[in-house]
Design an enzyme around this catalytic site. Sequence first.
Site, PDB file in Angstrom:
ATOM      1  N   HIS A   1      12.630 -74.689 -98.988  1.00 51.76           N
ATOM      2  CA  HIS A   1      11.842 -74.459-100.212  1.00 51.76           C
ATOM      3  C   HIS A   1      11.065 -73.161-100.119  1.00 51.76           C
ATOM      4  O   HIS A   1      11.003 -72.374-101.053  1.00 51.76           O
ATOM      5  CB  HIS A   1      10.800 -75.573-100.400  1.00 51.76           C
TER       6      HIS A   1
ATOM      7  N   ASP B   1      29.133 -73.178-100.454  1.00 49.87           N
ATOM      8  CA  ASP B   1      29.839 -74.331 -99.897  1.00 49.87           C
ATOM      9  C   ASP B   1      31.081 -73.925 -99.128  1.00 49.87           C
ATOM     10  O   ASP B   1      31.404 -74.532 -98.099  1.00 49.87           O
ATOM     11  CB  ASP B   1      30.212 -75.311-101.011  1.00 49.87           C
TER      12      ASP B   1
END
Length: 581
Positions: free
Chosen positions: A195, A463
Amino acid sequence: MTIALHGVGVSRGIAVGNVHIIQRDQFDIREYSIEPGSINKEIQRFEMAVTNARQQLRAIRDHIPGTTNTDITAFIDTHLLMLEDAALNHEPVRLIRELACNAEWALKLQRDALVNVFEEMDDAYLRTRKDDVDYVVNRIQRMLLNQAPPKHEEPDNLLTGHIVLASDLTPADTVMFQYHGITAFVTEYGGPTSHTAILARSLGIPAIVGMQHAMRYINEDDFIILDGARGVVLINPEELALKHYRKLQKEEKRYYTSLGKLKGKPTITLDGTPIELHANIELPRDFDTVLQVGADGVGLYRTEFMYMNRETPPDEEEHYETYTKVMKILKGLPLTIRTLDLGADKQVDGGRQSGLVASNPALGLRAIRLCLKEPALFRPQLRAIIRASIHGPVRVMIPMLSNINEMILVLQMIDEIKSELDEKRIPYDQNLQVGGMIEVPAAAVCADVFARHLDFLSIGTNDLIQYTMAIDRVNDEVNYLYDPLHPAVLRLIHTTLQAGEKANIPVAMCGEMAGDPQYTHLLLGLGLREFSVHPAALLEIKQIINQCKLTILKKLAKKALNADNGIEVAEIMASANRSLS
Ligand code: PEP
Ligand code: MG
């Protein structure tokens, strides 16, 4: 003597200044008994502390400048919601009554119980939520113990120009940095996808994370240079180094100001090949930035954010209204809507059945796999996109394909929906483009098969790299293997681009790699002609594209594809980047 420390640079930029250290709250909570006659008073004391904590957090939220990225307010809203949750409101009250104990102790017991639940979760994203529990609990404890707010939350300007050092940071801390004019930060923990790192990038603050044991070497008020691009901190720098970095700092500033001139200019290489530059968007509120930076359209609209922080998933009408609204903002620019990609590291409140936590979530029921298993979740979104297509150029994009059969099922579903709409005479774009993301190595290897069935492809490198290297992208212990330059990754990208060229369909790239200027030359050389990047990175990428020749880059890319490892590729590209800039 100058000391240099290294960490993971997560947000570029240079900062020079004195250090302020933020220590984590460590309260020594003791249990004591409350007389039966005083229980109600103790409960009131607890409730007052919660109310005050909420007010403090709201005040922080109100200080966020309107221009701040919505990610930040969303984080603070999460903490405010937690303060209103029964788990933190009612449970400690029940414990005070039942155990006749002090409020601090009851809150500590409840905190331990909640953290235990989070720690046992297999889902990496959910596991990180225990930090949020700690953050909120500490705020209440500080109130109960009558402790002053931390220095960086006080409304004076004593910290202006400082660089913060902490073991780790919370979103609210980061917001207050901006308010107090703190210029950069470094943390001992965290990885590039934490974050904190995301926030640093969206705030444009230079930042380094994962600088282990930094607190051992850096003291309060030390004078340091922080280089966010290289992940380096120089403690007590010598005059020569200081001069060098001050010059770099000025050059950087001049450079970013100069990029503004590129808005509205075409994106074209020196040898005349036009390149498309699209933007990646997460929230409807951010669509304005697409026009502000002059993007050619939206290459990735991550719709799963519509499903988060809510109990039930959005219905067809909500999807339809959202898409129509954002298309209006885009004023005819193409919009690529990525169908929901829930699962793995994505928060999933409004979409996934509770209790469905796999032991290996990144390899589990995620994205299209979940959508095909749960058509009730998927179909309304698909129907809404098809209906919205009448209002402007929309493309549907399916995430995480690994098998062509998945795509065939989706195409069948689209045909069924179109027939239903035809029957009801509901209009839609007959030529609606349907594409797929290439982000699983199996799909990249068989990109030619996907290219035969689809209108376009888009490479999701975040990914693709995770799955090629067999590393969890949110696990900072294996981050060092996350290497976009690994020849295996480059070959998969190249195979995909070639498949698109052969089938005569466009192939975009919308992973982080596309928005990182250090890879632009290589990607162009490999044959990429459509980039989709974070709006903040778009003009810099345009600048690089407009200053290069594809003929040279193609030769470099060929060399890179035949390299033994990522280090060799990095060397090839670094020397080329130097001679090309
Ligand atoms: C990717 O995987 O590269 C991608 C763009 O999708 P996400 O980051 O949302 O998984
Ligand atoms: Mg992805």
